[in-house]
Design a protein around this motif. Structure first.
Motif, mmCIF file in Angstrom:
data_model
loop_
_atom_site.group_PDB
_atom_site.id
_atom_site.type_symbol
_atom_site.label_atom_id
_atom_site.label_comp_id
_atom_site.label_asym_id
_atom_site.label_seq_id
_atom_site.Cartn_x
_atom_site.Cartn_y
_atom_site.Cartn_z
ATOM 1 N N PHE A 234 0.849 -1.190 0.000
ATOM 2 C CA PHE A 234 0.000 0.000 0.000
ATOM 3 C C PHE A 234 0.882 1.236 0.000
ATOM 4 O O PHE A 234 2.092 1.153 0.218
ATOM 5 N N THR A 235 0.276 2.378 -0.255
ATOM 6 C CA THR A 235 1.033 3.627 -0.382
ATOM 7 C C THR A 235 0.663 4.577 0.749
ATOM 8 O O THR A 235 -0.518 4.726 1.080
ATOM 9 N N GLN A 236 1.674 5.209 1.317
ATOM 10 C CA GLN A 236 1.466 6.188 2.384
ATOM 11 C C GLN A 236 1.993 7.561 1.976
ATOM 12 O O GLN A 236 2.984 7.663 1.255
ATOM 13 N N ILE A 237 1.299 8.599 2.456
ATOM 14 C CA ILE A 237 1.894 9.934 2.520
ATOM 15 C C ILE A 237 2.486 10.023 3.915
ATOM 16 O O ILE A 237 1.768 10.092 4.909
ATOM 17 N N ASP A 238 3.803 9.979 3.980
ATOM 18 C CA ASP A 238 4.505 9.842 5.249
ATOM 19 C C ASP A 238 5.216 11.147 5.561
ATOM 20 O O ASP A 238 5.855 11.726 4.674
ATOM 21 N N MET A 239 5.114 11.618 6.790
ATOM 22 C CA MET A 239 5.802 12.866 7.124
ATOM 23 C C MET A 239 6.265 12.871 8.570
ATOM 24 O O MET A 239 5.717 12.160 9.414
ATOM 25 N N GLU A 240 7.286 13.657 8.834
ATOM 26 C CA GLU A 240 7.849 13.800 10.175
ATOM 27 C C GLU A 240 8.400 15.215 10.310
ATOM 28 O O GLU A 240 8.940 15.773 9.348
ATOM 29 N N LEU A 241 8.255 15.793 11.519
ATOM 30 C CA LEU A 241 8.659 17.181 11.748
ATOM 31 C C LEU A 241 9.373 17.305 13.087
ATOM 32 O O LEU A 241 9.025 16.625 14.059
ATOM 33 N N SER A 242 10.352 18.194 13.157
ATOM 34 C CA SER A 242 11.095 18.437 14.392
ATOM 35 C C SER A 242 10.604 19.711 15.083
ATOM 36 O O SER A 242 10.022 20.596 14.448
ATOM 37 N N PHE A 243 10.882 19.768 16.388
ATOM 38 C CA PHE A 243 10.538 20.942 17.206
ATOM 39 C C PHE A 243 9.064 21.307 16.982
ATOM 40 O O PHE A 243 8.733 22.447 16.638
ATOM 41 N N ILE A 244 8.194 20.352 17.196
ATOM 42 C CA ILE A 244 6.796 20.487 16.794
ATOM 43 C C ILE A 244 5.875 20.021 17.918
ATOM 44 O O ILE A 244 6.261 19.221 18.774
ATOM 45 N N THR A 245 4.664 20.534 17.942
ATOM 46 C CA THR A 245 3.635 20.081 18.888
ATOM 47 C C THR A 245 2.494 19.432 18.118
ATOM 48 O O THR A 245 2.392 19.559 16.897
ATOM 49 N N GLU A 246 1.616 18.748 18.869
ATOM 50 C CA GLU A 246 0.440 18.144 18.244
ATOM 51 C C GLU A 246 -0.374 19.193 17.496
ATOM 52 O O GLU A 246 -0.834 18.952 16.379
#
Length: 594
Positions: free
Chosen positions: A239-251
């Motif tokens: 399956f395919t994902q739009i995957d992301m990750e961020l630093s110094f971040i809040t919900e």
């Protein structure tokens, strides 16, 4: 067969209109259908963009007209001719090119076709297996081709949005190490390292966290993932994902960015102006009201807890369940008091598919409550139930009595089935909901240990850290899921960035230090070398596109999907391989060759 030679396509089959009258054009495509009207031959020529009517008239070119008699469905042709206005009685307002036709002066047959195994110009029922076996023909059908075009547009919109928000698109490895925590891995044996295996990634989770340690700050990837699990209608082994990750971040910041992306996506694909912020609901509230952590909020039919109301009641079935620590909940199906006994038997059978050992019901009449179980309740208990359920004459009350897990599973599914039967679900409405504050862990009776609700790298609620050792099941996580019309389309969390905290969570999961080092040592080492606070989310592209396009199956939005048995009818994969290949991979199969 003829070659294209010097003939070059000048327009697509969806491009020409009255502005092009009397211009010469060259079109290429497939014969969708052929009609012979009194000597004049009409062909609907189809390509990826649309359909144009082309006309072979013996008065224009007798030789070309004679040649056109050969044409059959799905032959590949090139035509050159003049754009003409259709006679008013023959205009087709359903087509973008419906006001014109091409008067053909030259025809080249680029390829012939055998009779297709199913018609492409009719809306006929075709088995999924046959469609997937001849997927290249299925993809010529405009309704399926349109889905792939929309998928392309959707992913371009996502890329543009994330690029504009300072994300970097970074690829992560497809061959990695096996870290089974949940679904089974697809394993790839190594030829050069005897007895060792790669695994295809279930997600890029560890790599994207390491990218945050590396200082990439904002990462995304539209990525293939793999899970070797029992399949359902909306699941695929790849399956395919739009995957992301961020630093110094809040919900809150992640949610705001995601809502902007979803808003842009729905504007581009559906021309809808969504109005964030989306509604939010805690996990506990979702389970209490709807019995599921992905509730469909387009309609009511909410669950009502009657456990305390009926504690000590005269109905032995309910009392036994309550005394054993279970619960009694009910749904008030408004206006369904006229359901027949067969209707009730059908609902009982449906509930049984999800673990119900029967289903108690009460019809609310003007002067009485009608049911085999009514006699077991006192007048005060009936009044209390009526008030809790807002029960009025004409209503139908359906009960669930069992463990909390079974009651929620049964009534949440029964709620959806009732909504379908009563026509409560509006097909073109989109209800988004953030579900937050999930439990960090859940106890697995089979394994006799706690497992991660999302994954082992989800950060716990910092105010509940002391409970990790004393009551792990009570700890909430900093996780959040985005739900659309009862479907989880995305899930994410703030991650653990402290090596000490990660080790504490591993311990609560029963993962000892040696095992943690063996499976996740590279991540733990990275966390020890200056990991920033970070978090992320991933979206299932296939399910999201299914909802965006109004399709009934994710197979309709994937170019080459697998069946529900994880096979590919087109290529006949998976397939046997030669014993020599297995030997090269240091494998010694214990099955017999056919």
């Amino acid at each position: 067969m003829e070659s294209m030679g010097a003939l070059r396509r000048t327009h697509t089959c969806n491009e020409l209109g009255l502005d092009f009258l009397d211009q010469e054009t060259t079109l290429m495509g497939w014969v969708l259908r052929r009609r012979d009207h009194g000597g004049v031959i009409f062909i609907d020529l189809r390509d990826r963009w649309g359909i144009t009517q082309v006309v072979f008239n013996p008065e224009i070119n007798p030789a070309v007209h004679a040649k056109a008699h050969q044409l059959r469905s799905e032959w590949v042709i090139a035509v050159r001719g003049r754009v003409a206005k259709r006679p008013e009685s023959m205009e087709n307002p359903k087509l973008a090119t419906g006001a014109i036709e091409i008067l053909v002066d030259e025809l080249r047959i680029l390829n012939t076709s055998e009779t297709p195994p199913f018609p492409l110009d009719e809306d006929v029922e075709v088995s999924d297996t046959l469609r997937l076996q001849y997927r290249y023909l299925d993809l010529r059908r405009p309704e399926i081709a349109k889905n792939l075009i929309l998928r392309h547009q959707a992913l371009q919109t996502v890329r543009t949005y994330l690029n504009d928000n300072q994300f970097l698109e970074i690829e992560t490895p497809m061959l990695t190490r096996s870290t089974p925590e949940g679904a089974r891995d697809y394993l790839v044996p190594s030829r050069v390292h005897a007895g060792k295996f790669f695994a295809l990634p279930q997600s890029p989770q560890l790599f994207k966290q390491i990218l945050m340690v590396a200082g990439m700050d904002r990462y995304y990837q539209i990525v293939k993932c793999f899970r070797d699990e029992d399949l359902r209608a909306d699941r695929q082994p790849e399956f395919t994902q739009i995957d992301m990750e961020l630093s110094f971040i809040t919900e809150e910041e992640i949610i705001t960015i995601v809502e902007g992306m979803i808003k842009a996506l729905f504007k581009e694909i559906r021309d809808l102006d969504l109005q964030p912020p989306f509604n939010r609901m805690t996990y506990d509230e979702a389970m209490r009201r709807f019995g599921t952590d992905r509730p469909d909020t387009r309609f009511g039919l909410e669950l009502v807890d009657l456990t305390e109301t009926l504690r000590g009641c005269g109905f032995k079935v309910f009392n036994t369940v309550i005394d054993k620590g279970g619960m009694v909940k009910a749904i008030n199906a408004k206006g369904c008091g006229a359901f027949s006994r067969k209707d009730l038997d059908d609902l009982t059978e449906y509930a049984g598919r999800f673990g119900a050992r029967g289903m108690a019901w009460i019809k609310v009449k003007e002067d009485e409550w009608q049911s085999p179980i009514t006699k077991f309740f006192t007048e005060d208990e009936i009044k209390a139930m009526a008030q809790a359920l807002d029960a009025q004459p004409g209503d139908l009350i359906l009960f669930g009595a069992d463990t909390a897990k079974t009651v929620h599973q049964v009534l949440s599914e029964l709620r959806l089935e009732l909504a379908r039967r009563l026509g409560l679900i509006q097909g073109d409405s989109f209800n988004f909901l953030w579900v937050t504050d999930f439990p960090l862990l859940e106890y697995d009776e089979e394994q006799k240990r706690y497992t991660a609700v999302h994954h082992p790298f989800t950060a716990p609620n910092e105010a509940q850290l002391e409970l990790l050792e004393t009551d792990p099941g009570a700890v909430k996580s900093r996780a959040y899921d985005l739900v659309l019309n009862g479907n989880e389309i995305g899930g994410g969390s703030i991650r653990i960035h402290s090596p000490l905290m990660q080790k504490k969570v591993f311990k609560a999961l029963g993962i000892e230090t040696e095992e943690a080092q063996e499976k996740f040592g590279f991540l733990l080492r990275a966390l020890e070398l200056g990991a920033p606070p970070h978090g992320g989310i991933a979206f299932g592209v296939d399910r999201l596109m299914m909802l965006l396009t109004g399709s009934t199956s994710i197979r309709d939005v994937i170019a080459f999907p697998k069946t529900q048995k994880a096979t590919c009818p087109l290529t006949e994969a998976p397939s046997s391989v030669a014993r020599k290949q297995l030997t090269e991979l240091h494998l010694q199969p214990d099955w017999k060759e056919k």
